[in-house]
Structure formats: structure tokens, C-alpha cells
Design a protein around this motif. Structure first.
Motif, mmCIF file in Angstrom:
data_model
loop_
_atom_site.group_PDB
_atom_site.id
_atom_site.type_symbol
_atom_site.label_atom_id
_atom_site.label_comp_id
_atom_site.label_asym_id
_atom_site.label_seq_id
_atom_site.Cartn_x
_atom_site.Cartn_y
_atom_site.Cartn_z
ATOM 1 N N ASP A 201 35.806 44.552 37.848
ATOM 2 C CA ASP A 201 35.059 44.148 39.032
ATOM 3 C C ASP A 201 35.143 42.641 39.264
ATOM 4 N N VAL A 202 36.386 42.141 39.246
ATOM 5 C CA VAL A 202 36.641 40.740 39.554
ATOM 6 C C VAL A 202 37.632 40.695 40.709
ATOM 7 N N SER A 203 37.742 39.543 41.356
ATOM 8 C CA SER A 203 38.688 39.429 42.467
ATOM 9 C C SER A 203 40.102 39.294 41.918
ATOM 10 N N LEU A 204 41.038 39.748 42.704
ATOM 11 C CA LEU A 204 42.445 39.628 42.343
ATOM 12 C C LEU A 204 42.847 38.157 42.296
ATOM 13 N N ASP A 205 42.287 37.346 43.197
ATOM 14 C CA ASP A 205 42.546 35.903 43.184
ATOM 15 C C ASP A 205 42.156 35.300 41.845
ATOM 16 N N TRP A 206 40.970 35.648 41.377
ATOM 17 C CA TRP A 206 40.511 35.077 40.103
ATOM 18 C C TRP A 206 41.409 35.537 38.962
ATOM 19 N N LEU A 207 41.747 36.807 38.957
ATOM 20 C CA LEU A 207 42.566 37.337 37.868
ATOM 21 C C LEU A 207 43.947 36.687 37.846
ATOM 22 N N MET A 208 44.535 36.489 39.002
ATOM 23 C CA MET A 208 45.903 35.965 39.061
ATOM 24 C C MET A 208 45.981 34.448 38.897
ATOM 25 N N ILE A 209 45.107 33.714 39.563
ATOM 26 C CA ILE A 209 45.247 32.248 39.539
ATOM 27 C C ILE A 209 43.986 31.506 39.107
ATOM 28 N N GLY A 210 42.942 32.246 38.786
ATOM 29 C CA GLY A 210 41.722 31.602 38.314
ATOM 30 C C GLY A 210 40.854 31.041 39.410
ATOM 31 N N ARG A 211 41.183 31.349 40.653
ATOM 32 C CA ARG A 211 40.396 30.859 41.784
ATOM 33 C C ARG A 211 39.098 31.651 41.848
#
Length: 145
Positions: free
Chosen positions: A56-66
Motif C-alpha cells: 500500500d505504497v505509491s509506485l513513485d515512492w517504490l521506484m524513485i523514493g518520491r
């Protein structure tokens, strides 16, 4: 800067699960996880989507830490429909007259295509019904002869 693997490792630890349990739940081989750790490969797009959904995290956070923009972007809690068109409201005021006209034409075209498809389907059913009626009439004539 954290890698994708480091963020995944953080999520696994945060959830209090083992890496083996994580791999089993998401059908990831431990070899693949090891390759991610060594930087030999990264998860596929589909696997990243599964992992983001699982934790339940954003794809942005998972991929680039944003960090998630969820706190910054707020959805309006109002009707999503134009008065006349009854279509999703894509911020009508931000659309140019040309864009609004294009959308209206596209909606009309879609209505026309749907009505034509349903008419064609009706014609097909009508022809099929007539064929079956003709066959049954022919069979009854043959039986009488």
C-alpha cells in the motif's frame, strides 16, 4: 539515495515479515530477490505494481523514493458530471472551446456507433430468426409430403 531493493527491504522489515515469506506471498524467487539486492536486475513493471499494492505504497515512492503527492492533491467532493453531456467532468473550465467541441463530437460519434452496432446486431438476430423459421417451414413441408 536508496535503491528499489532497499525500499522493498525497508517495507518487508516494517511489515515484520521475513524475506522468504515476502517472496512466497508475491511468487518471487529468492534468486531474483538476491539479483535485485546485488543490482543485477530490477523487478518488472508488473512486479513493481504488485509490490506497491501489497505494501500500500505509491509506485513513485517504490521506484524513485518520491513521497506520495496524496497529501498535496485533493479530490473535489462534488458531482463529476456536466449538465448536458452527463460525462466525467475533466475540469471543463480548463478546456478550450476547441477541446470542448472535440469531446462533444466524440461523444456523439460514440452514441451513433453504439446505436449502429445495436441496429446491426438486431438485423443479424432478425435474419437468424427468419432462417430458423424458414428451416422449420421447410421441414414441416417435407414431413407432410
Amino acid at each position: 539515495m536508496q535503491s528499489i531493493y532497499e525500499r522493498i527491504e525497508h517495507l518487508i522489515a516494517e511489515r515484520g515479515m521475513t524475506k522468504k515469506a515476502f517472496c512466497q506471498q508475491l511468487k518471487i524467487s529468492t534468486g531474483n530477490l538476491g539479483d535485485w539486492k546485488r543490482g543485477k536486475s530490477i523487478p518488472s513493471t508488473n512486479k513493481l505494481i504488485e509490490i506497491a499494492s501489497f505494501f500500500d505504497v505509491s509506485l513513485d515512492w517504490l521506484m524513485i523514493g518520491r513521497p506520495s503527492k496524496e497529501a498535496m492533491v485533493r479530490e473535489k467532493r462534488e458531482d463529476y458530471f456536466f449538465d448536458v453531456l452527463r460525462q466525467l467532468n475533466c475540469q471543463e473550465s480548463e478546456l478550450s472551446t476547441v477541446e470542448q467541441s472535440f469531446i462533444s463530437e466524440y461523444i456523439e460519434f460514440t452514441r451513433y456507433r453504439k446505436s449502429k452496432e445495436s441496429k446491426d446486431a438486431g438485423d443479424y438476430r432478425y435474419k437468424a430468426e427468419n432462417k430458423s423459421e424458414n428451416k422449420s417451414e421447410n421441414n414441416s413441408e417435407e414431413n407432410e409430403a
